[in-house]
Design a protein around this motif. Structure first.
Motif, mmCIF file in Angstrom:
data_model
loop_
_atom_site.group_PDB
_atom_site.id
_atom_site.type_symbol
_atom_site.label_atom_id
_atom_site.label_comp_id
_atom_site.label_asym_id
_atom_site.label_seq_id
_atom_site.Cartn_x
_atom_site.Cartn_y
_atom_site.Cartn_z
ATOM 1 N N VAL A 1 0.834 -1.205 0.000
ATOM 2 C CA VAL A 1 0.000 0.000 0.000
ATOM 3 C C VAL A 1 0.867 1.252 0.000
ATOM 4 C CG1 VAL A 1 -1.638 1.351 1.371
ATOM 5 C CG2 VAL A 1 -1.958 -1.115 1.135
ATOM 6 N N ILE A 2 1.864 1.288 0.868
ATOM 7 C CA ILE A 2 2.740 2.460 0.969
ATOM 8 C C ILE A 2 3.427 2.748 -0.368
ATOM 9 C CG2 ILE A 2 4.855 3.328 2.034
ATOM 10 C CD1 ILE A 2 4.037 1.832 4.590
ATOM 11 N N SER A 3 3.841 1.697 -1.056
ATOM 12 C CA SER A 3 4.562 1.886 -2.320
ATOM 13 C C SER A 3 3.662 2.388 -3.440
ATOM 14 C CB SER A 3 5.231 0.572 -2.743
ATOM 15 O OG SER A 3 4.262 -0.389 -3.144
ATOM 16 N N ILE B 1 7.494 -10.930 -3.871
ATOM 17 C CA ILE B 1 6.794 -10.506 -5.085
ATOM 18 C C ILE B 1 5.726 -9.453 -4.816
ATOM 19 C CG2 ILE B 1 7.270 -12.563 -6.468
ATOM 20 C CD1 ILE B 1 4.612 -13.724 -5.613
ATOM 21 N N PHE B 2 5.466 -9.140 -3.535
ATOM 22 C CA PHE B 2 4.531 -8.041 -3.265
ATOM 23 C C PHE B 2 5.071 -7.066 -2.214
ATOM 24 C CE2 PHE B 2 3.269 -11.515 -0.441
ATOM 25 C CZ PHE B 2 3.118 -10.887 0.785
ATOM 26 N N ALA B 3 6.263 -7.302 -1.712
ATOM 27 C CA ALA B 3 6.902 -6.380 -0.776
ATOM 28 C C ALA B 3 8.411 -6.604 -0.854
ATOM 29 C CB ALA B 3 6.397 -6.609 0.646
ATOM 30 N N GLY B 4 9.159 -5.591 -0.482
ATOM 31 C CA GLY B 4 10.602 -5.746 -0.492
ATOM 32 C C GLY B 4 11.247 -5.233 -1.769
ATOM 33 N N LYS B 5 12.500 -5.544 -1.905
ATOM 34 C CA LYS B 5 13.338 -5.004 -2.979
ATOM 35 C C LYS B 5 12.848 -5.387 -4.369
ATOM 36 C CE LYS B 5 18.232 -4.911 -4.311
ATOM 37 N NZ LYS B 5 19.580 -5.413 -3.932
ATOM 38 N N SER B 6 12.499 -6.653 -4.565
ATOM 39 C CA SER B 6 12.048 -7.098 -5.888
ATOM 40 C C SER B 6 10.762 -6.385 -6.297
ATOM 41 C CB SER B 6 11.820 -8.616 -5.893
ATOM 42 O OG SER B 6 13.031 -9.310 -5.765
ATOM 43 N N TRP B 7 9.851 -6.222 -5.333
ATOM 44 C CA TRP B 7 8.608 -5.501 -5.615
ATOM 45 C C TRP B 7 8.890 -4.048 -5.956
ATOM 46 C CZ3 TRP B 7 3.600 -5.317 -6.761
ATOM 47 C CH2 TRP B 7 2.904 -4.140 -6.492
ATOM 48 N N ARG B 8 9.682 -3.386 -5.128
ATOM 49 C CA ARG B 8 9.925 -1.948 -5.325
ATOM 50 C C ARG B 8 10.654 -1.651 -6.629
ATOM 51 N NH1 ARG B 8 11.757 -2.407 -0.018
ATOM 52 N NH2 ARG B 8 13.901 -2.145 -0.766
ATOM 53 N N PRO C 1 7.070 -1.217 -10.812
ATOM 54 C CA PRO C 1 7.095 -0.471 -12.080
ATOM 55 C C PRO C 1 6.440 -1.240 -13.220
ATOM 56 C CG PRO C 1 9.232 -0.357 -11.003
ATOM 57 C CD PRO C 1 8.430 -1.364 -10.243
ATOM 58 N N HIS C 2 6.642 -2.563 -13.230
ATOM 59 C CA HIS C 2 6.031 -3.389 -14.274
ATOM 60 C C HIS C 2 4.508 -3.343 -14.189
ATOM 61 C CE1 HIS C 2 4.845 -6.934 -16.595
ATOM 62 N NE2 HIS C 2 4.259 -7.406 -15.490
#
Length: 423
Positions: free
Chosen positions: A125-127, A387-394, A399-400
């Motif tokens: 949500v924050i992102s 895949i929904f939080a953390g570095k890979s998500w951000r 962006p994808h």
């Protein structure tokens, strides 16, 4: 195990451990204990503090605690939540950012109902908040819902999602995370038949079990080997007298938490050992890495027995979604009816809950959807949470997803319309 006594016994064990931790912390904190050098008291206090906090958070719903957002003029805007659709087993809530005008993107996050609260998606949500108006399905703890509210199974869950989508309208972009992926797909397909104008603009499905047999994991192996009778006898309990849902048959969150922890028992044991050492040395804090993670991870909620059992029986064992044989309220849902909603699949290469291929199977069901409205992304090295939080998500997935949303949005940049508020 389907007795109030069993449920109350489990709660008693949790409460006792919380009390033991609080007692140890209080005992070691007596002023007289500091008159002489005694490292044992420091360790006892540290153990008590970690133990008390660990067992206390198991029954507390975490706060969303969304940080303030910065306006274009540099002023801070407080983020609050408001209920858009209210239902006995779950609400659709909106994150209102001060007096900020509506964003062009309207995103509905479908949170899992798999033992944790919707706050599991807090970082997601924050992102998304800076770039979108964000709505979340906020599921309620079954132990707090009176028996008079009736049942709630996967068909009811699907109907709830349809109501939420109708309330937000066709300019909505739905993102489903993990467990609700197949049911979100079903809700969209049912709307395609009953109310096509209420369908969302896009649908992003992240790491969910559309076809559990596409790539087996420990979760799918468990679902395949255990019988429904065994599950009902060993996993289902009746809520005790302490809660408003007294008498309701549930799959307790504490049992689910035990399953989660057992999958990585050594990792969790080492983490708690290290936290006790940090507290004893005075190096820990309320918001250190350990507490930030476990404040959410250990906060669990009960699921209704019928929701849990129907998920295992129909999604995992019967593979009704994968076989395009899912029935809602007596009506067979046909995924081939989805012809206009752009669908995006996101999976993690190292996902050990919903392994790659399980979610991708959704695209094969969409026989009526043109290829230019289908997309898929496999994130290298990402696990289930990543895949929904953390570095890979951000850095990659977020962006994808936003690019996908923008690519399938008519009138890009225009303000969205009004939201229908139900109660």
């Amino acid at each position: 195990m389907k007795y109030m006594l069993t449920y109350d016994l489990m709660e008693t064990i949790r409460n006792t451990n919380q009390w033991m931790g609080a007692t140890a912390r209080a005992y070691a904190s007596y002023p007289i204990m500091s008159w002489g050098a005694n490292p044992a008291m420091d360790w006892l206090k540290a153990w008590g503090e970690v133990t008390e906090r660990t067992f206390a958070r198991m029954v507390a719903k975490p706060d969303w605690d969304i940080p303030v957002q910065t306006n274009f003029d540099g002023t801070d805007m407080v983020v609050s939540t408001e209920t858009v659709v209210a239902r006995p087993f779950g609400d659709l809530i909106r994150f209102r950012v001060g007096n900020r005008p509506d964003r062009s993107r309207r995103i509905m996050l479908v949170a899992p109902m798999s033992g944790h609260y919707a706050t599991l998606l807090r970082k997601t949500v924050i992102s998304l908040l800076p770039d979108a108006d964000v709505y979340v399905t906020d599921w309620h703890n079954a132990r707090d819902i009176p028996v008079s509210a009736g049942k709630f199974d996967i068909e009811d869950y699907t109907l709830y999602l349809m109501d939420f989508m109708r309330a937000l309208g066709p300019d909505t972009h739905v993102i489903a995370v993990c467990q609700p992926v197949p049911l979100t797909l079903a809700a969209t397909a049912y709307l395609a038949e009953l109310d096509p104008k209420a369908q969302p603009r896009t649908l992003t499905l992240i790491g969910g079990p559309v076809d559990p047999e596409a790539n087996a994991t420990e979760v799918t192996d468990f679902g395949r080997t255990v019988t429904m009778g065994q599950l009902e006898e060993t996993m289902i309990q009746r809520v005790g007298f302490k809660y408003a849902g007294v008498g309701r048959m549930v799959y307790p969150g504490l049992l689910q938490l035990g399953s989660f922890i057992s999958m990585n028992l050594e990792t969790h044991a080492n983490s708690f050992r290290d936290e006790i050492i940090s507290v004893a040395k005075g190096e820990a804090s309320d918001h250190d890495r350990h507490n930030t993670f476990y404040d959410e991870y250990l906060a669990v909620m009960d699921m209704t027995a019928e929701f849990y059992l129907s998920t295992v029986e129909r999604i995992f064992k019967g593979r009704e979604i994968a076989r395009n044989a899912f029935v809602v309220a007596g009506h067979k849902v046909d995924f081939g009816k989805i012809t206009t909603v752009a669908v995006n699949i996101v999976e993690g290469e190292k996902d050990d809950i919903s392994a790659p291929g399980q979610c991708l199977a959704a695209l094969d069901l969409l026989t009526g959807l043109p290829d230019d409205k289908k997309a898929a992304h496999l994130e290298p090295g990402a696990g289930h949470y990543g895949i929904f939080a953390g570095k890979s998500w951000r850095n990659n997935i977020r962006p994808h997803v936003l690019d996908f949303i923008d690519a399938h949005t008519d009138g890009k940049g225009a303000n969205v319309g009004n939201v229908v508020k139900l109660s």
